[in-house]
Design a protein around this motif. Sequence first.
Motif, short mmCIF file in Angstrom:
data_model
loop_
_atom_site.label_atom_id
_atom_site.label_comp_id
_atom_site.label_asym_id
_atom_site.label_seq_id
_atom_site.Cartn_x
_atom_site.Cartn_y
_atom_site.Cartn_z
N LEU A 101 0.92 -1.20 0.09
CA LEU A 101 0.06 0.02 -0.05
C LEU A 101 0.83 1.32 0.14
O LEU A 101 0.54 2.30 -0.60
CB LEU A 101 -0.73 -0.05 1.16
CG LEU A 101 -2.07 -1.14 1.22
CD1 LEU A 101 -2.85 -1.10 2.53
CD2 LEU A 101 -2.98 -0.86 -0.05
N CYS A 102 2.03 1.19 0.76
CA CYS A 102 2.94 2.51 0.93
C CYS A 102 3.55 2.83 -0.51
O CYS A 102 3.73 3.91 -0.89
CB CYS A 102 3.87 2.12 1.68
SG CYS A 102 3.17 2.28 3.55
N ILE A 103 4.17 1.46 -1.31
CA ILE A 103 4.74 1.68 -2.62
C ILE A 103 3.51 2.31 -3.58
O ILE A 103 3.89 3.00 -4.39
CB ILE A 103 5.16 0.27 -2.98
CG1 ILE A 103 6.52 -0.27 -1.99
CG2 ILE A 103 5.68 0.44 -4.44
CD1 ILE A 103 6.77 -1.37 -2.24
N LEU A 104 2.48 1.62 -3.35
CA LEU A 104 1.55 2.30 -4.27
C LEU A 104 1.11 3.94 -4.33
O LEU A 104 1.25 4.41 -5.37
CB LEU A 104 0.17 1.53 -4.04
CG LEU A 104 -0.82 1.85 -5.35
CD1 LEU A 104 -0.78 1.46 -6.56
CD2 LEU A 104 -2.43 0.95 -4.80
N GLY A 105 1.05 4.25 -3.05
CA GLY A 105 0.72 5.51 -2.75
C GLY A 105 2.10 6.62 -3.36
O GLY A 105 1.86 7.55 -4.01
N LEU A 106 3.12 5.89 -3.17
CA LEU A 106 4.44 6.79 -3.48
C LEU A 106 4.57 6.99 -5.09
O LEU A 106 4.88 7.95 -5.49
CB LEU A 106 5.83 6.38 -2.63
CG LEU A 106 5.70 6.65 -1.26
CD1 LEU A 106 7.11 5.69 -0.67
CD2 LEU A 106 6.01 7.86 -0.81
N SER A 107 4.24 5.66 -5.54
CA SER A 107 4.36 5.60 -6.99
C SER A 107 3.61 6.40 -7.99
O SER A 107 4.03 6.88 -8.82
CB SER A 107 4.46 4.16 -7.30
OG SER A 107 5.24 3.25 -6.78
N LEU A 108 2.48 6.60 -7.23
CA LEU A 108 1.40 7.33 -8.07
C LEU A 108 1.58 8.77 -7.91
O LEU A 108 1.11 9.53 -8.89
CB LEU A 108 -0.16 7.09 -7.37
CG LEU A 108 -0.44 5.44 -7.89
CD1 LEU A 108 -1.75 5.35 -7.11
CD2 LEU A 108 -0.88 5.35 -9.46
N PHE A 109 2.26 9.34 -7.08
CA PHE A 109 2.15 10.79 -6.72
C PHE A 109 3.64 11.60 -6.69
O PHE A 109 3.64 12.49 -6.56
CB PHE A 109 1.64 11.29 -5.26
CG PHE A 109 0.07 10.80 -5.28
CD1 PHE A 109 -0.99 11.19 -6.28
CD2 PHE A 109 -0.14 9.76 -4.56
CE1 PHE A 109 -2.15 10.71 -6.11
CE2 PHE A 109 -1.46 9.17 -4.56
CZ PHE A 109 -2.50 9.91 -5.24
N LEU A 110 4.79 10.75 -6.94
CA LEU A 110 5.90 11.43 -6.84
C LEU A 110 6.75 10.93 -8.33
O LEU A 110 6.90 10.06 -8.80
CB LEU A 110 6.93 10.94 -5.71
CG LEU A 110 6.22 11.53 -4.28
CD1 LEU A 110 7.01 11.17 -3.18
CD2 LEU A 110 6.31 13.22 -4.35
N PRO A 111 7.59 11.89 -8.58
CA PRO A 111 8.60 11.58 -9.89
C PRO A 111 9.70 10.72 -9.46
O PRO A 111 10.14 10.70 -8.26
CB PRO A 111 8.91 12.93 -10.29
CG PRO A 111 9.01 13.83 -9.23
CD PRO A 111 7.82 13.14 -8.34
N ILE A 112 10.53 10.12 -10.45
CA ILE A 112 11.48 9.06 -10.09
C ILE A 112 12.59 9.65 -9.69
O ILE A 112 13.49 9.04 -8.78
CB ILE A 112 11.74 8.39 -11.41
CG1 ILE A 112 12.64 7.34 -10.87
CG2 ILE A 112 12.37 9.19 -12.48
CD1 ILE A 112 12.79 6.14 -12.26
N GLU A 113 13.10 10.92 -10.21
CA GLU A 113 14.16 11.75 -9.78
C GLU A 113 14.00 11.93 -8.06
O GLU A 113 15.24 11.75 -7.46
CB GLU A 113 14.52 12.80 -10.56
CG GLU A 113 14.64 12.81 -11.95
CD GLU A 113 13.32 12.79 -12.90
OE1 GLU A 113 13.52 13.10 -14.12
OE2 GLU A 113 12.24 12.63 -12.24
N ARG A 114 12.97 12.50 -7.62
CA ARG A 114 12.81 12.62 -6.47
C ARG A 114 12.90 11.36 -5.34
O ARG A 114 13.63 11.50 -4.39
CB ARG A 114 11.47 13.38 -6.31
CG ARG A 114 11.51 14.14 -4.70
CD ARG A 114 10.20 15.00 -4.48
NE ARG A 114 10.18 16.16 -5.49
CZ ARG A 114 9.16 16.75 -5.34
NH1 ARG A 114 7.97 16.51 -4.66
NH2 ARG A 114 8.96 17.99 -6.21
N LEU A 115 12.31 10.48 -6.11
CA LEU A 115 12.17 9.12 -5.10
C LEU A 115 13.57 8.67 -5.00
O LEU A 115 13.88 8.17 -4.14
CB LEU A 115 11.11 8.13 -5.67
CG LEU A 115 9.85 8.52 -5.82
CD1 LEU A 115 9.07 7.64 -6.66
CD2 LEU A 115 9.24 8.46 -4.39
N ALA A 116 14.39 8.78 -6.23
CA ALA A 116 15.70 8.06 -6.34
C ALA A 116 16.79 9.01 -5.36
O ALA A 116 17.69 8.51 -4.53
CB ALA A 116 16.31 8.00 -7.50
#
Length: 407
Positions: free
Chosen positions: A337-352
């Motif tokens: 559930l946490c992965i789903l929420g983060l993946s839907l709303f944040l860009p890959i550069e910021r996540l990395a």
Amino acid sequence: MTQGNTTPATSLRRSLNLPLLTLYGLGVTVGAGIYVLIGVTAAQAGPYAWAAFLQAAIVVGFTAFSYAELATRYPVSAGESAYVDAGFGRADIATVVGLLVAVSGLVSASAITVGASGYLGNLTGAHPSTLIFGIVVVIALLAWWGITQSVMVAGIITMIEILGLIVVIVWGVALSERLGVSATDMVPPLLGGHWVGIVSATVLAFFAFIGFEDMVNVAEEVEDPRRTLPKAIIYTLVIATILYLATCVAVLMSVPMEALKGSSAPLTLVFAGAPETVQFGFASIAVVATVNGVLIQMIMVSRVLYGMADRGRLPAYFARLSARTQTPYVSTVFVALCILGLSLFLPIERLAGWTSQIVLCVFLCVNLALVAIKRRAEPANDHFSVPLLVPVCGMFTSGALLAASLL
């Protein structure tokens, strides 16, 4: 013996040998990095992107040897938390470090999910949100199925994704048209402002090496962990470094820099002039490779939450195991559930970028813990051992890269 206020009815099953554990580490390392981030790395370092990967490998190398010793001293789930607890004797610091590891895994898996949806979107044309949802649900079911089954599937996929990188290297160096930079243009001058971009890119390239430390969090499911874990950590780092440098050089030589910068599916650009069957085949491998990274990160984070709950550091329900599969099903659902929420709303550069910063904080704490343990001159029972200089260098290199990422 289980500590805290819970006693699970079953225990984790020891079924991972050296080949499976090495494939586990390569699966999360290789799939999580080069398939997704080489484009944004090149955007910052330009033709010197390979140097960023080399610098990241050096930073990771010191800490990898520290992990190898600590993993054999304390072969338990939620390893980093246990290491810091042993080093400083502070349950509060250990809990914070364990939570940082879990958060880094969640953010990392989210970044990989976004990357996987980019490759899959190129193949199917489906909306990214739909693809992200489908990827997370399927991977969560596989992670719940069982550790042996999950890692065997991940191991098979890892062999496929390594084969994909070898194809990129061969095609980019020997078969494609040279549309990128020349080999001489890849050598950075000793002095100049370009090093600012290289250091900045090193933080992103560091993300590509995140993975070896995940192996310590399945220690309770490893056969003979005191012998198996150090070898698997070292094999993973060496193989990943060779693959990354070769792949980076091949891509830089064959892809125009402007096309490479910021691409959501960077490795497919190597095959721009290839027959459609080749392009489709590699795109399929890239989808599998990135999805594999999500699976292994999901396994790791669920084991961290399980291990901390098992020692009374998190609510007891995170330590609940499925009687059928002997996997931590509550933790797995929460992670998904946490992965789903983060993946839907944040860009890959910021996540990395966030993942790299969090993991560097963890590396700093882990190296400090090993320094403290060694200074106490605790007896070396049957475990892997490194000189004191190794964690000291790991501490300084991790701290320096973390400081550079925050500037």
